[in-house]
Design an enzyme around this catalytic site. Structure first.
Site, PDB file in Angstrom:
ATOM      1  CG  PHE A 141      -2.447  -0.716   0.745  1.00  0.00           C
ATOM      2  CD1 PHE A 141      -2.118  -2.302   0.634  1.00  0.00           C
ATOM      3  CD2 PHE A 141      -3.424  -0.094   0.360  1.00  0.00           C
ATOM      4  CE1 PHE A 141      -3.359  -2.843   0.115  1.00  0.00           C
ATOM      5  CE2 PHE A 141      -4.620  -0.962   0.186  1.00  0.00           C
ATOM      6  CZ  PHE A 141      -4.410  -2.208   0.006  1.00  0.00           C
ATOM      7  N   GLY A 180       0.244   6.985  -6.979  1.00  0.00           N
ATOM      8  CA  GLY A 180      -1.010   6.563  -8.308  1.00  0.00           C
ATOM      9  C   GLY A 180      -1.915   7.948  -8.359  1.00  0.00           C
ATOM     10  CB  CYS A 184     -14.361  -0.787   0.922  1.00  0.00           C
ATOM     11  SG  CYS A 184     -15.151  -2.182   0.556  1.00  0.00           S
ATOM     12  NE  ARG A 202     -19.237  -0.990  -6.265  1.00  0.00           N
ATOM     13  CZ  ARG A 202     -19.717  -1.867  -5.406  1.00  0.00           C
ATOM     14  NH1 ARG A 202     -20.812  -1.656  -4.902  1.00  0.00           N
ATOM     15  NH2 ARG A 202     -18.987  -3.023  -5.278  1.00  0.00           N
TER      16      ARG A 202
HETATM   17  C1  UDX Z   1     -10.235  -2.541   0.475  1.00  0.00           C
HETATM   18  C2  UDX Z   1      -9.617  -3.331   1.618  1.00  0.00           C
HETATM   19  O1  UDX Z   1      -8.137  -3.703   1.275  1.00  0.00           O
HETATM   20  C3  UDX Z   1     -10.069  -4.646   2.198  1.00  0.00           C
HETATM   21  O2  UDX Z   1      -9.418  -5.058   3.217  1.00  0.00           O
HETATM   22  C4  UDX Z   1     -11.677  -4.404   2.690  1.00  0.00           C
HETATM   23  O3  UDX Z   1     -12.446  -5.345   2.987  1.00  0.00           O
HETATM   24  C5  UDX Z   1     -12.381  -3.444   1.497  1.00  0.00           C
HETATM   25  O4  UDX Z   1     -11.659  -2.534   1.072  1.00  0.00           O
HETATM   26  P1  UDX Z   1     -10.645  -3.085  -2.142  1.00  0.00           P
HETATM   27  O5  UDX Z   1     -11.572  -2.100  -2.022  1.00  0.00           O
HETATM   28  O6  UDX Z   1     -11.131  -4.523  -2.769  1.00  0.00           O
HETATM   29  O7  UDX Z   1     -10.334  -3.621  -0.706  1.00  0.00           O
HETATM   30  O8  UDX Z   1      -9.270  -2.781  -2.734  1.00  0.00           O
HETATM   31  P2  UDX Z   1      -7.763  -2.877  -2.441  1.00  0.00           P
HETATM   32  O9  UDX Z   1      -6.843  -3.506  -3.124  1.00  0.00           O
HETATM   33  O10 UDX Z   1      -7.628  -2.244  -0.981  1.00  0.00           O
HETATM   34  O11 UDX Z   1      -7.390  -1.144  -3.236  1.00  0.00           O
HETATM   35  C6  UDX Z   1      -8.247  -0.083  -3.084  1.00  0.00           C
HETATM   36  C7  UDX Z   1      -7.752   1.145  -3.793  1.00  0.00           C
HETATM   37  O12 UDX Z   1      -6.501   1.429  -3.384  1.00  0.00           O
HETATM   38  C8  UDX Z   1      -7.787   0.911  -5.292  1.00  0.00           C
HETATM   39  O13 UDX Z   1      -8.262   1.790  -5.961  1.00  0.00           O
HETATM   40  C9  UDX Z   1      -6.287   0.602  -5.585  1.00  0.00           C
HETATM   41  O14 UDX Z   1      -5.780   1.255  -6.836  1.00  0.00           O
HETATM   42  C10 UDX Z   1      -5.613   1.697  -4.434  1.00  0.00           C
HETATM   43  N1  UDX Z   1      -4.143   1.462  -3.987  1.00  0.00           N
HETATM   44  C11 UDX Z   1      -3.903   0.412  -3.355  1.00  0.00           C
HETATM   45  C12 UDX Z   1      -3.275   2.542  -4.409  1.00  0.00           C
HETATM   46  O15 UDX Z   1      -3.582   3.387  -5.280  1.00  0.00           O
HETATM   47  N2  UDX Z   1      -2.057   2.072  -3.944  1.00  0.00           N
HETATM   48  C13 UDX Z   1      -1.662   1.142  -3.214  1.00  0.00           C
HETATM   49  O16 UDX Z   1      -0.492   0.974  -2.836  1.00  0.00           O
HETATM   50  C14 UDX Z   1      -2.599   0.107  -2.972  1.00  0.00           C
END
Ligand code: UDX
Length: 430
Positions: A249, A253, A260, A327
């Site tokens: 994480f 970007g 969520c 979304r």
């Molecule tokens: C998230 C949580 O990870 C999960 O534990 C919870 O139950 C639901 O919400 P999700 O929304 O499926 O899961 O996606 P995730 O993979 O966490 O990514 C969320 C967003 O963050 C995406 O738009 C992704 O592009 C962005 N992101 C993620 C970044 O911009 N940089 C990162 O390093 C990681």
């Protein structure tokens, strides 16, 4: 154990299918008759890798079935998971009316002990309200317990996240409920955290907000990196190897989207405010998430000078790779802006175009990445699909009118792109 899942959406269906895979007897309930009809045929109404296979297996083994009747579901389960939707209200809080309705129906129907578990994402103290609602409607005084068991599933890896979690969190009020919860998860090898109900609820809020904060943090750092002549990818690696920080994480970007993070952050801010704390820290997280999108559009403007009349190719629409979910996707915001400035937009995404057509019916949807690029003045990369990393870049350059790439997910290396003759800008990379 006999288990009932009420609400067969993303969380409910994954939970039901996985619990049946672990050997429990599961009945999944939903009030959407059409959804139940599909599920009974072994068809998953959502796109999630591995879900349909486990669904079919469960049905064949006879450990998984579906109904639109809450009464039938309540009779079946010793444990009842509530997984109904908690959509955001105007003020950022969560609409909990479905949970109240389900709790009332369970209370009116149950005729023996039940363990009622909240799994929907809910504001802290919902467990207590759930308990009060059941007590009020439990006219025959049937015994019950309430528990909280937050989910941490990610779209695209929900089955794996369920079966191999980092931890299982349960909030309970007594040993009877704890014992049953342990029994439900006995086949999963993961640390088991037992807390009171409010702590379990806060663990969910605090975890999601922390992850979103990590993303906004690195995005804020990326804006400084760019101005200072640093490279955010190197900075993130150097930070992330400190295991107190962790590598995950920290990908800079165009920010987070999805159902969520944005919703959960707003809900945590709201509930904190209701409880008397301002949570300005999380307001800033949301603000940075907005700023980084605007920053990205400004980069495009800098390179193209006038956006009006330019042809812009966009690769990637979903909020992250391996899903058709759009979304709160940054792409929606970016496309809206470019259209306002009269750009001509041509797009490709491996999974999300059908959904995007409902929002933008008039932009140009293409069947493959290369078709978007013909005579394009610029290419914007908005989602890091694996397919885009493997593009034939020579072909890309030859198709474009001017070889400008603005990469919102840092999938390419600046020096390499410049060597290939592109004018290339990533995020946070000098
Ligand atoms: C998230 C949580 O990870 C999960 O534990 C919870 O139950 C639901 O919400 P999700 O929304 O499926 O899961 O996606 P995730 O993979 O966490 O990514 C969320 C967003 O963050 C995406 O738009 C992704 O592009 C962005 N992101 C993620 C970044 O911009 N940089 C990162 O390093 C990681």
């Amino acid at each position: 154990m006999k288990i009932t899942i009420i609400g067969s959406g993303y969380v409910g269906l994954t939970t039901g299918v996985c619990l049946s895979h672990l050997g429990h007897h599961v009945v999944c309930v939903d009030n959407d008759v059409e959804k139940i009809r599909l599920l009974k045929k072994g068809i998953s109404p959502i796109y999630e890798p591995g879900l349909e296979e486990l669904l079919k297996q469960g049905m064949e083994k006879g450990t998984l079935s579906f109904t639109d009747s809450i009464e039938e579901g309540t009779k079946h389960g010793l444990a009842i998971f509530i997984c109904v939707g908690t959509p955001p209200r105007e003020d950022g809080g969560a609409d909990l009316s479905s949970i109240e309705l389900v709790a009332t129906r369970i209370a009116e129907t149950m005729d023996e002990y039940k363990l009622i578990i909240e799994k929907s994402t809910v504001p802290v103290q919902t467990g207590l309200k759930l308990k009060t609602t059941i007590e009020l409607n439990n006219k025959r005084g049937i015994e019950f317990d309430v528990a909280s068991n937050p989910e941490f599933l990610r779209e695209g890896s929900a089955i794996k996240d369920f079966l191999y979690p980092d931890r299982i969190v349960i909030g309970v009020e007594n040993e009877r409920a704890e014992k049953l919860m342990r029994e439900i998860y006995e086949k999963i090898d993961a640390p088991f955290i037992v807390t009171n109900i409010q702590s379990a609820e806060i663990i969910k809020h605090a975890s999601n907000s922390f992850l979103a904060m990590k993303i906004s943090y690195i995005n804020a750092v990326s804006m400084v990196c760019e101005k200072a002549g640093a490279d955010v990818k190197e900075v993130a690696l150097g930070m992330g190897l400190d295991h107190r920080i962790g590598k995950e994480f920290l990908n800079a970007g165009i920010g987070f989207g999805g159902f969520c993070f944005p919703k959960d952050l707003k809900a945590f801010i709201k509930i904190s405010e209701d409880l008397g704390y301002h949570m300005n820290l999380l307001k800033e997280v949301l603000k940075i998430n907005q700023e980084i999108r605007e920053y990205f559009i400004n980069k495009v403007r800098d390179l193209l000078w006038n956006i009006k009349g330019k042809k812009i190719a966009i690769l990637g629409l979903s909020f992250k790779p391996n899903t058709d979910d759009i979304r709160e996707a940054p792409s929606i915001y970016i496309i809206k802006h470019l259209l306002k400035e009269d750009a001509y937009i041509s797009v490709y995404d491996p999974a999300a175009m059908k959904k995007m057509k409902r929002i933008f019916p008039d932009i140009d949807y293409k069947e493959n990445p290369y078709d978007t690029l013909v005579d394009a003045n610029a290419l914007l990369i908005l989602t890091e699909w694996e397919e885009f990393r493997n593009l034939d870049l020579e072909r890309v350059k030859n198709l474009m009118k001017t070889p400008i790439i603005v990469d919102g997910r840092n999938i390419f290396e600046p020096e390499e792109m410049e060597r290939l003759g592109f004018i290339y800008r990533g995020i946070g990379r000098a």
